[in-house]
Design an enzyme around this catalytic site. Structure first.
Site, PDB file in Angstrom:
ATOM      1  N   HIS A  11       0.529  -1.267   0.222  1.00  0.00           N
ATOM      2  CA  HIS A  11       0.057  -0.207   0.034  1.00  0.00           C
ATOM      3  C   HIS A  11       0.845   1.322  -0.126  1.00  0.00           C
ATOM      4  CE1 HIS A  11      -0.318   0.015   4.596  1.00  0.00           C
ATOM      5  NE2 HIS A  11       1.065  -0.406   4.291  1.00  0.00           N
ATOM      6  N   LYS A  36      -7.137   7.542  -0.457  1.00  0.00           N
ATOM      7  CA  LYS A  36      -6.589   7.577   0.869  1.00  0.00           C
ATOM      8  C   LYS A  36      -5.444   6.241   0.953  1.00  0.00           C
ATOM      9  CE  LYS A  36      -5.886   8.911   5.302  1.00  0.00           C
ATOM     10  NZ  LYS A  36      -5.519  10.315   5.882  1.00  0.00           N
ATOM     11  N   ARG A 396       2.645  13.164   7.387  1.00  0.00           N
ATOM     12  CA  ARG A 396       2.454  14.227   8.378  1.00  0.00           C
ATOM     13  C   ARG A 396       2.600  15.765   7.638  1.00  0.00           C
ATOM     14  NH1 ARG A 396       1.279  10.924  11.387  1.00  0.00           N
ATOM     15  NH2 ARG A 396       2.407   9.948  12.721  1.00  0.00           N
TER      16      ARG A 396
END
Ligand SMILES: [Fe+2]
Length: 550
Positions: A11, A36, A396
């Site tokens: 992934h 996502k 992040r």
């Protein structure tokens, strides 16, 4: 040399371009596809490539496919064994391996003009290791490297040492023993999405008591030779399963706390073993999905034997694209250049941003200083969508695609979690001027990538309640004016207004969606959430100018 790195196997598909040992572009496919994590980590999706990210990396650096010296693919099917022999209960694992074998042909189809013979397979954990050991700031001595992952070809972990740009592997732990898969199993049991929501489990853990620690110490333990054992855990005997979407309760927080605490203990054991085995390397560089666990990282930094601990900001599988490319560039004779920031993704010029605002018919201004303008709105307790420079590589937001707010208002956490539509137990994090860090926080410094937690000094807890988690910690990003001048200016301006050198920073996205990447996505978020200012490059769009409430 020009090396394109590709991660596609599980992934977080991603691509990275390394030119003469320097990472010039890196991006995750999710930022392009708006899905996502790019895809679910099932064998049936292993053929899917980060086509859009790869094409962008090449175009952004003006590199033609046929001028590439190599393509580095961060998985080596030649190392794989039979899934049943590895203790993996996945009857379709052979399909993943088969797709990986054919990756050179798939890549040649996705990148017309590519010679499939240029594709090199890089062992998954060597790619993770390189993303840490070769990208870390220069240490001046040996760099120990610890990869803590869910799984690679046959292992879940790698401990080694980089000497003069070359990796010497010292130990790896074979599957099925895996700290990453243990945490994923717990994530699933607690009703969250595994291989995605592990950070929610870490947040939940701080609300619990590690009541099951003794039981977990029996089941999960480091061995004397630098490896570890993870015996099967009967989760239901410890806490009943949470249905997907249901609220976890106290017993679930206790279970999360128990596993989290045991994980910290075991990774500390592994880090200490590696320090001895590497003859006392001064720096530890870390990668692999488990290295995103900033509570465990903080314990290694505080209690471990290393002078410095550095964690690759894209510690999950996305970072293997960058690591594989650096590794192959090294094999081809290039010396790698350390990373200086995670802003390796797409960016737009001021002219392009202005054209987007005009096209959207939004009323905008160009203030003398966008940092000062944003600081004024924040000081007035407004929320700012902060879109600046190139987007971040890794999970992040670090001041390029960020949602900012006032840290002094207790209600900020609720407001931000409402803006984003996410769970209320999730903490929000502070960015702080580097020079003021030690006044407010204890722990690892510098922390430019938000991969450690820090204790908030008691005198400051009531002054910055929005970023002080229930356990008295904060996940801090330190901002240095040399590397992030605009954010440093914003923080300085905000401190001038409020006396607080800290601003709330969370990622610019809404729940379940990837981070905003393009200007249009930034405007869409601004238009659909109670955000007071959109700071799009040097341009300001105020909600009040749209007739909004503030
Ligand atoms: Fe991995």
């Amino acid at each position: 040399m020009r090396v394109l790195g590709i991660n596609a196997i599980f992934h977080d598909p991603a691509a990275a371009l390394v030119v003469d040992g320097r990472v010039v572009a890196a991006a995750e496919e999710e930022r392009f596809s708006r899905r996502k994590h790019g895809k679910r980590p099932v064998p049936f999706s292993a053929w899917e490539l980060p086509e859009l990210a790869a094409a962008w990396c090449l175009a952004s650096a003006d590199v033609d496919v046929d001028s590439l010296d190599a393509v580095a693919y961060s998985f080596d099917p030649g190392l794989c064994g039979d899934a049943a022999d590895l203790g993996l209960a996945d009857p379709w694992d052979w399909l993943r391996v088969d797709y990986a074998r054919r990756a050179p042909q798939f890549l040649a189809a996705a990148l017309p003009g590519l010679d499939p013979d240029k594709v090199r397979f890089v062992p998954h954990h060597v790619a993770h290791a390189a993303s840490a050991g070769l990208a870390a700031p220069p240490a001046g001595d040996d760099t120990a490297v610890l990869v803590l992952d869910g799984r690679g070809e046959v292992a879940s972990h790698l401990a080694g040492v980089y000497r003069d740009g070359r990796l010497t592997p010292l130990r790896s732990q074979q599957l099925p023993h895996s700290l990453g898969l243990l945490y994923e199993d717990l994530t699933r049991h607690l009703g969250f999405l595994h291989s995605s929501d592990e950070y929610k489990v870490m947040a939940l853990a701080s609300y619990g008591t590690p009541k099951h620690l003794d039981a977990l110490r029996e089941l999960v333990r480091a061995t004397d030779d630098g490896g570890f054992r993870v015996e099967p855990v009967d989760w239901a005997s410890l806490a009943k399963a949470v249905a997907p979407g249901a609220e976890p309760g106290e017993e679930h927080a206790d279970l999360a706390a128990s596993v989290q605490r045991r994980l910290e203990e075991v990774v500390l054991d592994l880090a200490r073993w590696l320090h001895d085995a590497s003859d006392g390397a001064g720096t530890l560089a870390m990668a692999g999905g488990v290295a995103l666990n900033c509570v465990a990282n903080a314990r290694i930094a505080a209690e471990g034997p290393y002078r410095d601990v550095w964690v690759q900001p894209a510690a999950g599988d996305a970072g293997t694209a960058l690591g594989a490319a650096l590794h192959v560039a090294g094999e081809l004779g290039d010396r790698s250049v350390p990373m200086t920031g995670a802003d390796l993704g797409r960016g737009w010029s001021d002219e392009e941003l202005e054209a987007e605002l005009r096209r959207a018919a939004l009323p905008y201004t160009r203030p003398a200083s966008i940092a000062a303008e944003a600081a004024r709105v924040l000081a007035d307790n407004g929320v700012v969508a902060w879109y600046q420079g190139r987007s971040e590589y890794g999970p992040r937001a670090l001041g390029h695609r960020s949602l900012l707010a006032h840290p002094g208002d207790r209600d900020t956490t609720r407001r931000m979690n409402d803006v984003k539509g996410r769970e209320q137990f999730r903490p929000i994090a502070p960015m702080v001027r580097a020079e003021r860090f030690a006044d407010l926080f204890e722990g690892t410094y510098p922390s430019p990538y938000m991969l450690f937690v820090h204790r908030v000094k008691p005198a400051w807890r009531d002054r910055i309640p929005a970023v002080t988690h229930v356990d008295g910690t904060a996940r801090v990003q330190t901002v240095h004016p040399d590397t992030e001048p605009l954010v440093a200016e914003l923080l300085a301006e905000f401190e001038r207004h409020t006396g607080l050198p800290v601003v709330v920073n969370t990622s610019l996205n809404t729940a379940g969606r990837p981070m905003v990447d393009t200007p249009r996505e930034a405007m869409e978020l601004f238009g659909s959430a109670p955000v007071d200012l959109l700071a799009l490059g040097p341009f300001a769009v105020h909600r009040r100018a749209l007739g909004g409430a503030r």
